[in-house]
Design a protein around this motif. Structure first.
Motif, PDB file in Angstrom:
ATOM      1  N   SER A  37     -10.844-101.996  -1.989  1.00  0.00           N
ATOM      2  CA  SER A  37     -10.241-100.682  -1.797  1.00  0.00           C
ATOM      3  C   SER A  37     -10.796 -99.690  -2.806  1.00  0.00           C
ATOM      4  CB  SER A  37      -8.716-100.752  -1.963  1.00  0.00           C
ATOM      5  OG  SER A  37      -8.140-101.652  -1.068  1.00  0.00           O
ATOM      6  N   LYS A  38     -10.553 -98.411  -2.522  1.00  0.00           N
ATOM      7  CA  LYS A  38     -11.028 -97.367  -3.430  1.00  0.00           C
ATOM      8  C   LYS A  38     -10.121 -97.192  -4.643  1.00  0.00           C
ATOM      9  CE  LYS A  38     -11.219 -93.857  -0.725  1.00  0.00           C
ATOM     10  NZ  LYS A  38     -11.383 -92.457  -0.298  1.00  0.00           N
ATOM     11  N   CYS A  69     -14.191-100.497  -3.886  1.00  0.00           N
ATOM     12  CA  CYS A  69     -15.155-100.423  -2.789  1.00  0.00           C
ATOM     13  C   CYS A  69     -14.770 -99.325  -1.810  1.00  0.00           C
ATOM     14  CB  CYS A  69     -15.200-101.781  -2.071  1.00  0.00           C
ATOM     15  SG  CYS A  69     -16.297-101.825  -0.649  1.00  0.00           S
ATOM     16  N   ASP A  70     -15.684 -98.379  -1.614  1.00  0.00           N
ATOM     17  CA  ASP A  70     -15.526 -97.342  -0.594  1.00  0.00           C
ATOM     18  C   ASP A  70     -16.306 -97.827   0.626  1.00  0.00           C
ATOM     19  OD1 ASP A  70     -15.753 -95.130   1.064  1.00  0.00           O
ATOM     20  OD2 ASP A  70     -16.064 -93.710  -0.583  1.00  0.00           O
ATOM     21  N   GLU A  74     -22.569 -98.335   2.196  1.00  0.00           N
ATOM     22  CA  GLU A  74     -23.118 -99.643   2.556  1.00  0.00           C
ATOM     23  C   GLU A  74     -23.389-100.513   1.324  1.00  0.00           C
ATOM     24  OE1 GLU A  74     -26.893-101.639   4.981  1.00  0.00           O
ATOM     25  OE2 GLU A  74     -26.588 -99.465   5.045  1.00  0.00           O
ATOM     26  N   ASP A  75     -23.969 -99.919   0.281  1.00  0.00           N
ATOM     27  CA  ASP A  75     -24.294-100.689  -0.923  1.00  0.00           C
ATOM     28  C   ASP A  75     -23.035-101.283  -1.556  1.00  0.00           C
ATOM     29  OD1 ASP A  75     -26.868 -99.941  -0.484  1.00  0.00           O
ATOM     30  OD2 ASP A  75     -27.002 -98.510  -2.150  1.00  0.00           O
ATOM     31  N   GLN A  76     -21.958-100.503  -1.557  1.00  0.00           N
ATOM     32  CA  GLN A  76     -20.708-100.991  -2.151  1.00  0.00           C
ATOM     33  C   GLN A  76     -20.116-102.143  -1.337  1.00  0.00           C
ATOM     34  OE1 GLN A  76     -17.781 -98.035  -3.333  1.00  0.00           O
ATOM     35  NE2 GLN A  76     -19.380 -96.550  -3.898  1.00  0.00           N
ATOM     36  N   VAL A  77     -20.189-102.041  -0.014  1.00  0.00           N
ATOM     37  CA  VAL A  77     -19.650-103.113   0.837  1.00  0.00           C
ATOM     38  C   VAL A  77     -20.472-104.387   0.648  1.00  0.00           C
ATOM     39  CG1 VAL A  77     -19.195-103.855   3.216  1.00  0.00           C
ATOM     40  CG2 VAL A  77     -18.690-101.490   2.519  1.00  0.00           C
ATOM     41  N   ARG A  78     -21.807-104.244   0.606  1.00  0.00           N
ATOM     42  CA  ARG A  78     -22.661-105.429   0.413  1.00  0.00           C
ATOM     43  C   ARG A  78     -22.402-106.079  -0.945  1.00  0.00           C
ATOM     44  NH1 ARG A  78     -25.687-106.284   4.588  1.00  0.00           N
ATOM     45  NH2 ARG A  78     -26.201-104.544   5.971  1.00  0.00           N
ATOM     46  N   ASN A  96     -10.005-105.763   8.764  1.00  0.00           N
ATOM     47  CA  ASN A  96     -10.346-104.338   8.743  1.00  0.00           C
ATOM     48  C   ASN A  96      -9.048-103.538   8.807  1.00  0.00           C
ATOM     49  OD1 ASN A  96     -13.256-104.205   8.724  1.00  0.00           O
ATOM     50  ND2 ASN A  96     -13.243-104.972  10.825  1.00  0.00           N
ATOM     51  N   ASN A  97      -8.523-103.230   7.633  1.00  0.00           N
ATOM     52  CA  ASN A  97      -7.261-102.508   7.563  1.00  0.00           C
ATOM     53  C   ASN A  97      -7.454-101.055   7.108  1.00  0.00           C
ATOM     54  OD1 ASN A  97      -4.221-102.164   7.026  1.00  0.00           O
ATOM     55  ND2 ASN A  97      -5.094-101.919   4.985  1.00  0.00           N
ATOM     56  N   ALA A  98      -8.494-100.791   6.319  1.00  0.00           N
ATOM     57  CA  ALA A  98      -8.714 -99.435   5.799  1.00  0.00           C
ATOM     58  C   ALA A  98      -8.827 -98.426   6.937  1.00  0.00           C
ATOM     59  CB  ALA A  98      -9.983 -99.408   4.954  1.00  0.00           C
TER      60      ALA A  98
END
Length: 271
Positions: A37-38, A69-70, A74-78, A96-98
Motif C-alpha cells: 500500500s501507499k 507500493c504505489d 511498475e517498478d514499485q510493484v515488481r 487486488n483490493n486497491a
C-alpha cells in the motif's frame, strides 16, 4: 483445504478497510501477508498504515511484510513482489483490493481524478496480476481475487459516475480475461463484491450514507477466505457476492456483520 496456513498473500490497498480485514483473517490461519500500500505514514483523516497493519497481522498469528507500493508504478510493484518472494519463498494468492473512487458526474470529474481511477483500478489490477503470475503459476493452489462487481452494461450504473464505473468495471473485465487465460492453467481468477455498503473510510466520499445501515469489512474478509481455500481448478471466472459465498459455506446468521444489527441495510453500487 480449509486454512491459509503457510500460504503467502500479496494484498494491495491493505493498510485499511477491506484489504486490512482480509489480511487479518488470513493471519489468524498463520498465513504470510505482504501488505502492499501507499500509506506508510499515519494520516489523521485516514487511519492505518502498512506498518500498523503489519503489527496487527503478526499479533493475529501471521507473518507480515510491510511494502510501500504505489500500484501505478511498475517498478514499485515488481520490487514489492520480489521482496515478497525473498521473504516467503513464493506467492500463492494475489488480492487486488486497491481502488480509487470518485462518485461524480462527467462535468464534476477532473481529468486528474479520472486518470487516477483508471491507473489504480483496472491498470493496477492488470499490472499486479502480470507481476505475480510467474509465481502463482508455480503455486499448488493459486488464486487471484479482485474486489470488483459483476460486469454490467446497464446505463443506470454508468450515468451517475461514468469515470468510476469505467474504472471499476475495468477491474471486472480484467478478471474475465485473466480467468479465461489462466484458469485452464490452474490459477483461479475470481471477483468478489459486497451485497451491502461496507463501513470503510471510502464512505467519507459518498455523501449522506448512514453508517448504521452498513456492514463491517469482516463479511468481505470471511467471504474472501472461503473463496481462497477452495481448490483453484474448481472455482474460476466467477463474480461472487459476499453474502452468497457465506451462505454456500453454511453461514445463516449475518447480524454479527452489521454495524448496528436490526437496521435495514443499504445495497451496494452495481447490484
Amino acid at each position: 483445504m480449509t486454512t491459509l496456513s503457510g500460504k503467502t498473500l500479496f494484498i494491495t490497498g491493505a493498510s485499511r478497510g477491506i484489504g486490512r480485514a482480509i489480511a487479518l483473517r488470513a493471519a489468524r490461519d498463520g498465513a504470510n501477508v505482504a501488505i502492499a500500500s501507499k500509506s506508510s505514514v499515519a494520516n489523521p483523516k485516514l487511519p492505518g498504515t502498512i506498518h500498523s497493519v503489519a503489527q496487527e497481522v503478526e499479533a493475529a498469528g501471521g507473518r507480515a511484510l510491510a511494502l510501500k507500493c504505489d500500484i501505478r508504478e511498475e517498478d514499485q510493484v515488481r520490487a514489492a513482489a520480489a521482496a515478497t518472494v525473498d521473504a516467503f519463498g513464493g506467492i500463492d494468492i494475489l488480492v487486488n483490493n486497491a481502488s480509487a473512487i470518485w462518485l461524480r458526474g462527467t462535468l464534476d470529474t477532473p481529468m486528474k481524478r479520472f486518470d487516477l481511477m483508471q491507473q489504480v483500478n483496472a491498470r493496477g489490477s492488470f499490472l499486479c496480476a502480470q507481476v505475480c503470475l510467474p509465481w502463482l503459476l508455480q503455486a499448488p493452489n493459486p488464486h487471484i481475487l479482485t474486489l470488483a462487481p459483476p460486469p454490467s452494461l446497464d446505463p443506470k450504473w454508468w450515468a451517475p459516475h461514468t469515470g468510476y464505473t469505467l474504472a471499476k468495471m475495468g477491474m471486472s473485465f480484467v478478471t474475465l480475461g485473466l480467468a479465461g487465460e489462466f484458469g485452464p492453467q490452474g490459477v483461479a481468477v475470481n471477483a468478489l463484491w459486497p451485497r451491502t455498503i461496507i463501513a470503510t473510510d471510502a464512505l467519507n466520499l459518498i455523501p449522506g450514507v448512514d453508517v448504521a445501515r452498513c456492514r463491517k469489512p469482516d463479511i468481505v474478509a470471511d467471504a474472501a477466505h472461503a473463496v481462497l481455500v477452495r481448490p483453484s481448478r474448481e472455482c474460476n471466472g466467477r463474480f461472487l457476492i459476499d453474502e452468497d459465498v457465506l451462505r454456500e459455506a453454511g453461514v445463516t446468521d449475518f447480524d454479527s456483520y452489521a454495524v448496528e444489527p436490526g437496521q435495514p441495510l443499504l445495497p451496494d453500487l452495481f447490484l
